[in-house]
Design a protein around this motif. Sequence first.
Motif, PDB file in Angstrom:
ATOM      1  N   THR A   8       0.594  -1.134   0.039  1.00 45.93           N
ATOM      2  CA  THR A   8       0.101   0.269  -0.219  1.00 45.93           C
ATOM      3  C   THR A   8       1.039   1.334   0.033  1.00 45.93           C
ATOM      4  O   THR A   8       1.714   1.160   1.136  1.00 45.93           O
ATOM      5  N   SER A   9       0.793   2.131  -1.207  1.00 46.08           N
ATOM      6  CA  SER A   9       1.485   3.371  -1.403  1.00 46.08           C
ATOM      7  C   SER A   9       0.857   4.248  -0.440  1.00 46.08           C
ATOM      8  O   SER A   9      -0.522   4.084   0.633  1.00 46.08           O
ATOM      9  N   PRO A  10       1.492   5.302   0.408  1.00 52.32           N
ATOM     10  CA  PRO A  10       2.050   6.510   0.928  1.00 52.32           C
ATOM     11  C   PRO A  10       0.587   7.122   0.215  1.00 52.32           C
ATOM     12  O   PRO A  10      -0.485   7.890   1.426  1.00 52.32           O
ATOM     13  N   ARG A  11       0.139   7.633  -0.855  1.00 46.92           N
ATOM     14  CA  ARG A  11      -0.888   8.569  -1.769  1.00 46.92           C
ATOM     15  C   ARG A  11      -1.379   7.275  -1.335  1.00 46.92           C
ATOM     16  O   ARG A  11      -3.061   7.940  -1.669  1.00 46.92           O
ATOM     17  N   GLU A  12      -2.171   5.496  -1.503  1.00 43.75           N
ATOM     18  CA  GLU A  12      -3.169   4.975  -1.471  1.00 43.75           C
ATOM     19  C   GLU A  12      -3.987   5.623  -0.331  1.00 43.75           C
ATOM     20  O   GLU A  12      -5.375   5.778   0.049  1.00 43.75           O
ATOM     21  N   ARG A  17      -7.961   7.757   3.535  1.00 48.17           N
ATOM     22  CA  ARG A  17      -8.051   8.003   5.275  1.00 48.17           C
ATOM     23  C   ARG A  17      -9.433   9.510   4.930  1.00 48.17           C
ATOM     24  O   ARG A  17     -10.079   9.314   5.982  1.00 48.17           O
ATOM     25  N   ALA A  18      -8.912   9.732   3.501  1.00 47.70           N
ATOM     26  CA  ALA A  18      -9.590  10.906   3.423  1.00 47.70           C
ATOM     27  C   ALA A  18     -10.939  10.698   2.741  1.00 47.70           C
ATOM     28  O   ALA A  18     -12.457  11.101   3.340  1.00 47.70           O
ATOM     29  N   MET A 270      -8.658  17.088   0.810  1.00 49.61           N
ATOM     30  CA  MET A 270      -8.798  16.457   1.430  1.00 49.61           C
ATOM     31  C   MET A 270      -7.523  15.593   1.933  1.00 49.61           C
ATOM     32  O   MET A 270      -7.073  14.992   3.162  1.00 49.61           O
ATOM     33  N   ARG A 271      -7.352  14.675   1.173  1.00 50.78           N
ATOM     34  CA  ARG A 271      -5.980  14.092   1.112  1.00 50.78           C
ATOM     35  C   ARG A 271      -4.985  14.736   0.751  1.00 50.78           C
ATOM     36  O   ARG A 271      -4.048  14.218   1.863  1.00 50.78           O
TER      37      ARG A 271
END
Length: 281
Positions: A8-12, A17-18, A270-271
């Motif tokens: 799981t990448s930080p971007r995903e 979370r958003a 939001m992200r």
Amino acid sequence: MPSVSASTSPRETAWARAAHDLAGGWGQRQLWAHLGWQDIRQRYRRSVLGPLWITISMAVTAVALGILYAGLFGNPLETQLPYILVGFIVWGFISGCINEGSEVFVANEGLIKQLPAPLSVHVYRLVWRQTLFFLHNLVVYVVMLAIFPQPLTWRSLAAVPALALLMVNGVWVALLFGIVSTRFRDLVPISQSIVQLMFFMTPIVWIYGDLLNSSNPTVAERARIAEFNPFLHFLEIIRAPLLGQDQHWRHWAVVLAITVVGWALTLVAMRRYRARVAYWV
């Protein structure tokens, strides 16, 4: 807390979370619905008429402007007054979501720092409060129907999904404006000034159709510029059915396009900045 897998990448994770914030806030409907209702009760705690003062103030202003502009434009009062009255009701919801939305996180600084709740809870609370004000103001609309009956048909039920669409847009507007204005506080008075200016540039007290069908080609050509005003389309999708008028589906198309673009921008904000709001307030 469950661990994040290596794949799981930080971007995903940020996107998740958003989305979890929005879903978690919606799941706490009982909380923000209660808080929104308490906001109204607290504001008018020692008032006899309570929130009806907002309705009375809006009705008096709409009637005064209806009489004034009916004389200026030479329109029958039974045409001008309902148009202005419904326009005021819808504009109250739109302007409330923008003006209060730009301060939604700053105004809830204490709760954000002390209450472990999703940020969207405060936005849902705001939109719910504005919806309650909107429903209160519909009392004047019912009285208006008794005095000036409108040609309502089954198509007037389109006002219900139109209101739902306004609420959906109110959420992203409050989220996006709230995040940006929390970081840049000078944007709050700027947005409020723009809303005041747009009130006069939006067909609320002047009837757009009359100018569009004017015998003066210059007036008609200038009236078409109003099509570039997004508030026109948000007004018409709900004002037309409430007045029993024919729907123009281009208004719905524009509103739906703005909804998609607005939510896309909000999800990006939001992200990237959701976790920073607690520090900015």
